[in-house]
Design a protein around this motif. Structure first.
Motif, PDB file in Angstrom:
ATOM      1  N   PHE A   1       0.827  -1.207   0.000  1.00 18.65           N
ATOM      2  CA  PHE A   1       0.000   0.000   0.000  1.00 18.65           C
ATOM      3  C   PHE A   1       0.865   1.263   0.000  1.00 18.65           C
TER       4      PHE A   1
ATOM      5  N   MET B   1      -6.515  -4.263  -2.125  1.00 15.49           N
ATOM      6  CA  MET B   1      -7.057  -3.135  -1.379  1.00 15.49           C
ATOM      7  C   MET B   1      -8.159  -3.588  -0.424  1.00 15.49           C
TER       8      MET B   1
ATOM      9  N   LEU C   1      -6.544  -5.429   2.374  1.00 16.87           N
ATOM     10  CA  LEU C   1      -5.894  -4.474   3.274  1.00 16.87           C
ATOM     11  C   LEU C   1      -6.916  -3.844   4.216  1.00 16.87           C
TER      12      LEU C   1
END
Lengths: 124, 127
Positions: free
Chosen positions: B40, B68, B71
């Motif tokens: 990230f 994403m 995450l």
């Protein structure tokens, strides 16, 4: 018998701060700070999902010096929590608990966090 | 010799009555977050100063969308576990503690849901 409001030990105010204890509470503080920082992440993603205009407006907000200062702090918090988290995972294996190693790994964590923070802001 | 009953030993849930579930989930999300956070940060460095179109085309790649979302899930789960321990450590009055835990869990779930939905809207071309 009331059981609330009893004195708690240890009495932190009579302890001389040591690196190990300071790093420990810093791990917790950076964790809480990063949890608050997820608000910025959500704001950024919501703006991006809203379209180009909202994203441009959000970029302007994130580019202001006060927010940049906060982002710098969050960068350090992220790297510190990451590095010290790895230190914790290493401890989970049952190793690195002797005094010398604990202090050494602590110093490495602080050094890594500082270097990575500065490096990130130089590149970005 | 242990003074715990055979049943308690077999269940292995300890005095907190939840065993190692919390501890294990915290480690699982921690280990997952190590590569995810590195990915990230590197991605963010590439996106600084780029416009909306650049972000959208980056995030629309299936791999980036998946990473994403992972995450975000790992982050909010990990944050929730951490904040829970902080509240349990410092809030001693039972009522306030339960209320704080509920509020914290609702807020982290809400933020996580908003974030994931935003990513999916971008990924599926809504933005």
């Amino acid at each position: 018998m009331p059981t609330d409001n009893r004195p708690l030990s240890p009495h932190l105010q009579v302890y001389r701060p040591q690196l190990t204890a300071v790093l420990s509470i810093t791990h917790r503080l950076t964790g809480v700070a990063l949890a608050v920082g997820t608000l910025v992440l959500v704001y950024w993603l919501v703006a991006a999902a809203d379209g180009a205009d909202s994203y441009r407006a959000a970029q302007a907000v994130l580019d202001s010096w006060l927010v940049k200062l906060l982002l710098f702090g969050w960068t350090f918090a992220l790297y510190y929590h990451l590095a010290n988290g790895l230190r914790h995972l290493y401890w989970d294996t049952g190793n690195g608990f002797d005094l010398e190693t604990v202090y050494l790994s602590g110093k490495i964590v602080v050094g890594m966090a500082a270097i990575l923070t500065v490096l990130t802001w130089i590149i970005a | 010799m242990s003074i715990r009953t055979p049943l308690a030993q077999a269940k292995g849930l300890g005095s907190a009555k939840e065993g190692v579930a919390h501890w294990w989930a915290q480690r699982l999300t921690a280990v997952a977050l190590v590569p995810l956070v590195i990915w990230f940060v590197i991605s963010l460095i590439g996106l600084v100063g780029q416009d909306h179109a650049a972000l959208v085309s980056w995030l629309q790649s299936p791999i980036q969308t998946a990473l994403m979302v992972l995450l975000l899930v790992a982050t909010f789960y990990h944050a929730q576990l951490g904040l829970q321990v902080v509240i349990e450590d410092y809030v001693h009055s039972e009522g306030t503690k339960v209320a704080s835990l509920l509020g914290m869990k609702f807020v982290t779930f809400l933020l996580g849901a908003i974030a994931v939905v935003s990513v999916l809207r971008i990924a599926f071309g809504g933005a």
